[in-house]
Design a protein around this motif. Structure first.
Motif: not given
Length: 278
Positions: A47-60
């Motif tokens: 939804v917001n590309t600015s949230s990608a860092e948080t999403i990436t950390d969780k999934v990784v």
């Protein structure tokens, strides 16, 4: 995407697709639930590309391969994937291509055709998408750069954020047409949704696309392509959703199979203007 997965032999009941409803909190909760369920791979249109860092950390951290699609995270975020050797990638069209294509559609028509008020330059209005979105940034920047690279002098009369929405596009275009009148040569929109709104505003203002004003979008929505074919919109750029979805699946399957994946996979845009129809 779902049809292609099924075609490749995946069971439909093992494919879960959820709509983030354009709300990052909603999508983040969905991602948390997917992680808790232990899914094998995630394909995410953020939804917001600015949230990608948080999403990436969780999934990784959960050890799940991650494929971003359509909305590109920032360069700093993508650099982290490479630096850490993470199983994360982005599949999409390069917005640095769509912007120039918009500009080239105009420059190919020639300054004499576009410059109706004869002041020797192209006066334009820019209607931007989400200011946090890299696609919006690149489409805004490179559409105008393409005109300048063609030796055309430009002047920005107005630049507003429409957040991809048709109603906002219509409102911004209507306000600009009221404020600047016949001085506007071109209205650039970062997507077709806003361009459809701008088309309605242009018609309401008594202007005619292709005669005394020009209008560009991106996405090649069916409604926009219909307007181009009828001469009521100048052009758009096809954001190949089928090519993106199939490539995302192919990359996800590679990751599932333990194969190495790159950090980027580009799918080409396609110009759509009057010549597109033969």
């Amino acid at each position: 995407l779902e049809d292609y997965l099924v075609k490749l032999g995946f069971s439909k009941e093992n494919i879960t697709i959820q709509d983030g409803q354009n709300d990052q909190a909603t999508q983040s909760n969905q991602i948390d639930a997917f992680i808790a369920d232990g899914v094998d791979v995630l394909i995410i249109n953020p939804v917001n590309t600015s949230s990608a860092e948080t999403i990436t950390d969780k999934v990784v951290d959960a050890g799940i391969p991650l494929v971003y699609i359509n909305r590109e995270p920032g360069e700093d975020e993508e650099a982290r994937w490479d630096e850490n050797g993470w199983n994360v990638t982005y599949v999409g069209c390069d917005a640095r291509q769509s912007g120039p294509f918009q500009g080239e559609i105009i420059s190919d028509l020639g300054l004499d055709a576009i410059d109706k008020n004869g002041n020797g330059k192209i006066d334009y209005v820019m209607i931007e998408g989400d200011p946090e979105n890299v696609d919006a940034k690149y489409r805004t920047e490179f559409s105008i750069k393409a005109l300048e690279d063609a030796g055309i002098t430009v002047e920005c009369l107005d630049d507003q954020v429409g957040n991809w929405a048709t109603d906002k596009g219509q409102q911004i275009a209507a306000n600009a047409l009221s404020a600047h009148g016949d001085k506007i040569d071109v209205i650039f929109c970062n997507n077709d949704g806003m361009a459809l709104g701008a088309a309605a505003a242009i018609e309401a203002a008594g202007r005619k696309v292709g005669e005394d004003i020009y209008l560009l979008g991106v996405d090649a929505l069916d409604e926009a392509v219909d307007l181009i074919e009828k001469g009521e919109m100048t052009g758009t750029v096809l954001n190949d959703h089928i090519g993106q979805s199939h490539k995302a699946v192919d990359v996800a399957v590679q990751a599932l199979n333990g194969e190495a994946i790159d950090n980027y996979y580009w799918v080409d845009y396609v110009k759509v203007d009057a010549s597109y129809f033969g």
